[in-house]
Scaffold this motif. Structure first.
Motif, mmCIF file in Angstrom:
data_model
loop_
_atom_site.group_PDB
_atom_site.id
_atom_site.type_symbol
_atom_site.label_atom_id
_atom_site.label_comp_id
_atom_site.label_asym_id
_atom_site.label_seq_id
_atom_site.Cartn_x
_atom_site.Cartn_y
_atom_site.Cartn_z
ATOM 1 N N ALA A 83 40.251 44.595 53.604
ATOM 2 C CA ALA A 83 39.818 44.088 52.303
ATOM 3 C C ALA A 83 39.004 42.808 52.488
ATOM 4 O O ALA A 83 37.928 42.657 51.910
ATOM 5 C CB ALA A 83 41.029 43.837 51.413
ATOM 6 N N LEU A 84 39.507 41.908 53.327
ATOM 7 C CA LEU A 84 38.801 40.645 53.544
ATOM 8 C C LEU A 84 37.435 40.888 54.172
ATOM 9 O O LEU A 84 36.430 40.305 53.756
ATOM 10 C CB LEU A 84 39.640 39.703 54.413
ATOM 11 N N GLU A 85 37.377 41.794 55.151
ATOM 12 C CA GLU A 85 36.091 42.127 55.773
ATOM 13 C C GLU A 85 35.090 42.638 54.743
ATOM 14 O O GLU A 85 33.895 42.422 54.852
ATOM 15 C CB GLU A 85 36.264 43.256 56.803
ATOM 16 N N GLU A 86 35.626 43.322 53.741
ATOM 17 C CA GLU A 86 34.740 43.912 52.739
ATOM 18 C C GLU A 86 34.300 42.900 51.677
ATOM 19 O O GLU A 86 33.691 43.261 50.675
ATOM 20 C CB GLU A 86 35.432 45.138 52.106
ATOM 21 N N GLY A 87 34.647 41.655 51.896
ATOM 22 C CA GLY A 87 34.163 40.604 50.994
ATOM 23 C C GLY A 87 35.076 40.367 49.803
ATOM 24 O O GLY A 87 34.702 39.687 48.846
ATOM 25 N N ILE A 88 36.259 40.944 49.845
ATOM 26 C CA ILE A 88 37.207 40.722 48.754
ATOM 27 C C ILE A 88 37.895 39.379 48.995
ATOM 28 O O ILE A 88 38.255 39.048 50.136
ATOM 29 C CB ILE A 88 38.212 41.894 48.695
ATOM 30 N N ILE A 89 38.037 38.621 47.929
ATOM 31 C CA ILE A 89 38.610 37.284 48.067
ATOM 32 C C ILE A 89 40.093 37.327 47.750
ATOM 33 O O ILE A 89 40.504 37.911 46.733
ATOM 34 C CB ILE A 89 37.894 36.294 47.137
ATOM 35 N N LEU A 90 40.890 36.760 48.635
ATOM 36 C CA LEU A 90 42.321 36.671 48.363
ATOM 37 C C LEU A 90 42.607 35.277 47.831
ATOM 38 O O LEU A 90 42.562 34.288 48.572
ATOM 39 C CB LEU A 90 43.121 36.946 49.645
ATOM 40 N N LYS A 91 42.833 35.213 46.533
ATOM 41 C CA LYS A 91 43.098 33.931 45.909
ATOM 42 C C LYS A 91 44.609 33.718 45.905
ATOM 43 O O LYS A 91 45.340 34.439 45.243
ATOM 44 C CB LYS A 91 42.539 33.939 44.478
ATOM 45 N N GLU A 92 45.046 32.717 46.684
ATOM 46 C CA GLU A 92 46.488 32.518 46.845
ATOM 47 C C GLU A 92 47.030 31.563 45.792
ATOM 48 O O GLU A 92 46.291 30.778 45.202
ATOM 49 C CB GLU A 92 46.758 31.933 48.236
ATOM 50 N N LEU A 93 48.350 31.633 45.609
ATOM 51 C CA LEU A 93 49.078 30.673 44.778
ATOM 52 C C LEU A 93 48.538 30.542 43.353
ATOM 53 O O LEU A 93 48.318 29.447 42.849
ATOM 54 C CB LEU A 93 49.092 29.301 45.478
ATOM 55 N N VAL A 94 48.300 31.686 42.736
ATOM 56 C CA VAL A 94 47.929 31.684 41.311
ATOM 57 C C VAL A 94 48.708 32.796 40.613
ATOM 58 O O VAL A 94 49.003 33.834 41.205
ATOM 59 C CB VAL A 94 46.416 31.938 41.086
ATOM 60 N N ASN A 95 49.053 32.570 39.372
ATOM 61 C CA ASN A 95 49.758 33.592 38.602
ATOM 62 C C ASN A 95 49.108 33.695 37.220
ATOM 63 O O ASN A 95 48.870 32.688 36.573
ATOM 64 C CB ASN A 95 51.238 33.206 38.472
ATOM 65 N N PRO A 96 48.813 34.919 36.770
ATOM 66 C CA PRO A 96 48.177 35.079 35.464
ATOM 67 C C PRO A 96 49.129 34.694 34.340
ATOM 68 O O PRO A 96 50.317 35.021 34.378
ATOM 69 C CB PRO A 96 47.879 36.572 35.396
ATOM 70 N N THR A 97 48.632 34.000 33.339
ATOM 71 C CA THR A 97 49.448 33.652 32.181
ATOM 72 C C THR A 97 48.967 34.367 30.926
ATOM 73 O O THR A 97 49.737 34.627 30.028
ATOM 74 C CB THR A 97 49.457 32.135 31.945
ATOM 75 N N ARG A 98 47.687 34.643 30.849
ATOM 76 C CA ARG A 98 47.201 35.518 29.763
ATOM 77 C C ARG A 98 45.829 36.057 30.112
ATOM 78 O O ARG A 98 45.140 35.529 30.987
ATOM 79 C CB ARG A 98 47.212 34.809 28.414
ATOM 80 N N ILE A 99 45.472 37.109 29.395
ATOM 81 C CA ILE A 99 44.167 37.719 29.618
ATOM 82 C C ILE A 99 43.360 37.504 28.358
ATOM 83 O O ILE A 99 43.864 37.665 27.247
ATOM 84 C CB ILE A 99 44.336 39.206 29.981
ATOM 85 N N LEU A 100 42.122 37.099 28.558
ATOM 86 C CA LEU A 100 41.300 36.741 27.412
ATOM 87 C C LEU A 100 40.271 37.829 27.153
ATOM 88 O O LEU A 100 39.826 38.517 28.067
ATOM 89 C CB LEU A 100 40.567 35.423 27.694
#
Ligand SMILES: Cc1cc2nc3c(=O)[nH]c(=O)nc-3n(C[C@H](O)[C@H](O)[C@H](O)COP(=O)(O)OP(=O)(O)OC[C@H]3O[C@@H](n4cnc5c(N)ncnc54)[C@H](O)[C@@H]3O)c2cc1C
Ligand SMILES: Cc1cc2nc3c(=O)[nH]c(=O)nc-3n(C[C@H](O)[C@H](O)[C@H](O)COP(=O)(O)OP(=O)(O)OC[C@H]3O[C@@H](n4cnc5c(N)ncnc54)[C@H](O)[C@@H]3O)c2cc1C
Ligand code: SF4
Ligand code: SF4
Ligand code: FES
Lengths: 276, 466
Positions: free
Chosen positions: B329-346
């Motif tokens: 996934a990382l090789e394919e340019g996907i970003i792994l954003k660590e230490l975040v949790n969704p609280t709402r979707i807008l």
């Protein structure tokens, strides 16, 4: 593979197919649906069961040719096969002796409503039948509905037959002692009926038709909001209390794939209706 | 030249720029020469720790020895003794935590253990290409067993039950068999012809597969229980979980299940050649960090998304996905954003997703899972622009089957309760795989299928003798 054993055109773009489905017929109850997958490249799409003939092993479906999949089904003839058919899915409509039930069917959904109303009548209910369509040429299942109704009304949007619009229902709702309303039709119809009956405090059951994929509770695509809770129409419904439904959400979610549906439809016309 | 020890023979893979435009397998597989060289690195440990850490205790050492001797046929037959689907397990097992994780060649230099999974996949593919099949003699018995669901648990259960001589019928709800192998795991990780091959093998050995049969709907569990001498329930954990946050009704928010079913089972990536559409935007946020998350993110990439971010509340180190998937996934340019949790979707006023609010997290003391507990940092919320959100936070057993079978005892998690032999509270009814474990793995499901087959056999013999 499931064979189409009979086919009939009921009105412009409205067709009935009787399909050999021995594995589905025995459990098929009014209010339930099946999912069809016509060929390898097709989508899975739901249609409500209109009749089940156990001795012949067939179920009947009535559909409106609105887009790619339903047009493709419309092109198939008696003797043609459908690759996959799953069902009955969903829960059957609640059938009990409620007393007097007002059954309102709109457009193509008059046919499955007839199946529900027949069962309600068998259960001892007095049936007030109402069928409606945009105009008189699009009315289907008129004789069938009449035959099982103690009282029977017709309405059209343009007034070409029977009453015009739904306002006349107020008279029935206020004058008769009605124990329950069951309605199947377009979102617009079901919503209007539900809003009307709410002021009379009469329990009203509607059949929701959100977009579905598997129809078995696996994807969450069919989620609707009823009484503020998220429900899956395919396994919690499709019949719900019309007074508790979030209609705006249903309408909004039914529009997710409008551009894609248009592409499919145009391509389909160009290719003559069959998958290459 | 035989080189014992040494470094792992690298796996050739599709180039990143190419593979993000297609759904073909990313690993290209070893060549005969490479596979033999890789096998010859094995030091054939006396105690073979790899075997102890394989959930089905495959005779890995013997298999590798045969590969090293170029006897692929024998190697395949050895693998098949314990593993009904080596071509699949070899591709999807979390090897780094199992067989390969304890290989002494890998200790100290991670990733250098014998590439057992790829060896296994090679010999199984070789057998497929050369028409080599496991042959066994079946002494037919009169008893019938019904299997519900057609995932890896039922596949392995079916093979073993046939070996015992039972008439075996699989009931599958969908129009294709294979469970997650078919509808969930994308073809770039598990090519579908391999799944089809394994399923056709089942048919060949006499297993009947009844598709479009939703137990509890067109056929009742109670009826099966009367008609069959025993039952195995392998219905999986196919119902999506949603976080329950604001904005989940918006258009553009998918459960990973829907996203993957549309993409893989219904081939939405070939729309409009195939009829089922999918709406995948340019900026995609995928919530979670398991295999399902990686699969969704990599599908999104292949569906044309420019910017795909994985949103995870812990860090890469704790991510439950297989190492290979994270790396791909990382090789394919996907970003792994660590230490975040969704609280709402807008969403915008047309009801489409246009953003996601995230709260920053920090890691605390280990929780029950042994991983550090993620703790939200008060007041750190921020908004990220996205147009598609995929929730891949896990699944639970499907309530369709369970509500129609109230007599079946379940746990508080909604998984089916079983004893140590996988027998449920209903006599003659066994269960295994994700339906019993919750989200687990292919190889554990496979092991359960085997164990259940033994339990069923014992149960029927006992019943006959009384
Ligand atoms: C439980 C249920 C029962 C239904 N019963 C009937 C019936 O008895 N007779 C009948 O004519 N129609 C019925 N429908 C609607 C029918 O499934 C859709 O008309 C059909 O899928 C449209 O496909 P299409 O490719 O022809 O049209 P499309 O071009 O794909 O879509 C046309 C319209 O159908 C809706 N639609 C598209 N895909 C689906 C889907 N997979 N599921 C539901 N709606 C969709 C869209 O919102 C759109 O407005 C039912 C739907 C559901 C969910
Ligand atoms: C996207 C994804 C990626 C994954 N990646 C990996 C990986 O890399 N490695 C790994 O080891 N594991 C992975 N897993 C987990 C693994 O796939 C599962 O643990 C495994 O498939 C469980 O097998 P099963 O046989 O128990 O059930 P499933 O594979 O879930 O199969 C259950 C089947 O039962 C059918 N069914 C359900 N209800 C009924 C009913 N009422 N009647 C008839 N049929 C029914 C379903 O349609 C389905 O086909 C992944 C899972 C997903 C979703
Ligand atoms: S089945 Fe899985 S754990 Fe066992 S040897 Fe194969 S890859 Fe390793
Ligand atoms: S642990 Fe590694 S070196 Fe030892 S037998 Fe297994 S694969 Fe070979
Ligand atoms: S259609 Fe997938 S959950 Fe209802």
């Amino acid at each position: 593979m499931n064979k189409i054993v009979a086919k009939q055109e009921l009105a412009t773009k409205i067709k009935l197919v009787e399909i050999y489905a021995p594995e589905s017929v025995e459990e098929a109850k009014p209010g339930q649906f099946v999912i069809l997958h016509i060929d390898e490249k097709g989508e899975r799409f739901p249609l409500t069961i209109v009749d089940a003939n156990i001795s012949k092993g067939t179920i009947s479906l009535v559909f409106n040719e609105v887009g790619k999949s339903t047009k493709q089904l419309g092109i198939l003839e008696e003797g043609d096969d459908i690759l996959n058919l799953a069902g009955p899915l969903g829960n059957p409509s609640e059938i009990e002796n409620f007393g007097r039930v007002l059954c309102i069917g709109g457009g193509v959904m008059i046919a499955p409503l007839w199946f529900v109303a027949s069962a309600l009548r068998k259960a001892g209910n007095e049936i007030i039948g109402v069928i409606g369509a945009r105009n008189k040429d699009l009315l289907i299942f008129e004789d069938e509905m009449k035959a099982i109704s103690d009282e029977f009304y017709i309405t059209t949007d343009d007034g070409s037959k029977g009453y015009t619009g739904l306002d006349f229902l107020n008279k029935i709702l206020s004058q008769k002692n009605i124990n329950r309303v069951v309605t199947m039709g377009s979102v617009v119809t079901m919503k209007a009926v539900s809003e009307m009956t709410k002021s009379y405090g009469i329990k009203t059951m509607v059949t929701l038709t959100p977009i579905m994929v598997d129809g078995t509770g696996m994807c969450g695509c069919c989620r609707v909001s009823v009484g503020g809770e998220i429900k899956y129409a395919c396994i919690d419904g499709p019949e719900f209390d019309g007074h508790a439904v979030d209609w705006n959400l249903l309408v909004s979610r039914k529009r997710i794939y409008l551009p894609e549906e248009r592409i499919s439809s145009l391509l389909n016309e160009r290719l003559g209706g069959i998958n290459p | 030249m035989i080189q014992i020890g040494g470094t792992r023979i690298p796996m050739q893979e599709q180039k990143v720029q190419e593979r993000i435009k297609n759904f073909y397998s990313v690993p290209l597989g070893y060549t005969e020469k490479e596979v033999v060289a890789e096998a010859q690195r094995c030091i054939l440990c006396k105690d073979a720790p790899c075997e102890k850490f394989c959930p089905v205790n495959m005779k890995i050492r013997d298999m590798i020895r045969k590969v090293a001797e170029r006897d692929f046929k024998q190697a395949f037959l050895i693998a098949k003794e314990d593993n009904a689907i080596p071509a699949i397990a070899g591709r999807v097992c979390p090897q780094e935590n199992q067989c390969e994780g304890v290989c002494p060649l890998g200790i100290g230099f991670t990733g250098n253990g014998i590439n057992i999974g790829k060896l296994e996949a090679f010999i199984a593919d070789w057998a497929m290409e050369n028409g080599i099949k496991e042959k066994f003699y079946v002494k037919e018995r009169a008893e019938k067993v019904a299997l519900i669901g057609s995932g890896p648990a039922s596949i392995s259960c079916a093979v073993d039950l046939r070996k015992f001589g039972y008439k075996v019928t699989i009931y599958e709800a969908l129009h294709k068999a294979g469970g997650v192998l078919q509808y969930g795991i994308p073809a770039f990780r598990l090519p579908k012809d391999i799944v089809e091959y394994e399923l056709s093998y089942l048919t060949e050995i006499g297993v009947e597969i009844k598709l479009n049969n939703v137990v509890g709907q067109n056929i009742k569990f109670q009826k099966l229980n009367q008609e069959y001498d025993a039952i195995f329930i392998g219905t999986g954990a196919g119902a999506p979980l949603f976080m329950g946050i604001e904005g989940e009704k918006l258009k553009g928010l998918y459960s990973a299940n829907e996203f993957l079913i549309r993409t893989n089972l219904m081939k939405a990536y070939k729309f409009p050649e195939y009829d089922t559409p999918i709406v995948c935007g340019n900026k995609v946020g995928v919530i979670g960090a398991g295999n399902v998350t990686m699969d969704s993110a990599r599908c999104a990439k292949r569906l044309g998304a420019k910017n795909v971010q994985i949103l995870y509340r812990r860090t890469k180190k704790e991510a439950p996905a297989r190492d290979e998937e994270i790396q791909h996934a990382l090789e394919e340019g996907i970003i792994l954003k660590e230490l975040v949790n969704p609280t709402r979707i807008l969403g915008n006023d047309m009801g489409w997703v246009n953003g996601i609010e995230l709260i920053k997290m920090k890691l605390g003391k280990p929780d029950k899972s042994g991983r550090p507990r993620p703790i939200p940092i008060q007041g750190s919320e921020f908004i990220m622009e996205v147009d598609t959100v995929v929730e891949a936070i896990g699944t639970k057993p499907n309530r369709l089957f369970l509500t129609k079978t109230p007599e079946l005892e379940t746990t508080d998690w909604g998984t089916i309760k079983v004893d140590k032999n996988l027998m449920t509270n209903i006599k003659g009814v066994t269960a295994g795989g994700d339906a019993m474990r919750g989200n687990a793995t292919v190889i554990l499901a496979l092991g359960d299928g085997r164990k259940a087959a033994k339990t069923v056999h014992k149960y029927i013999l006992m019943k006959n003798s009384t």
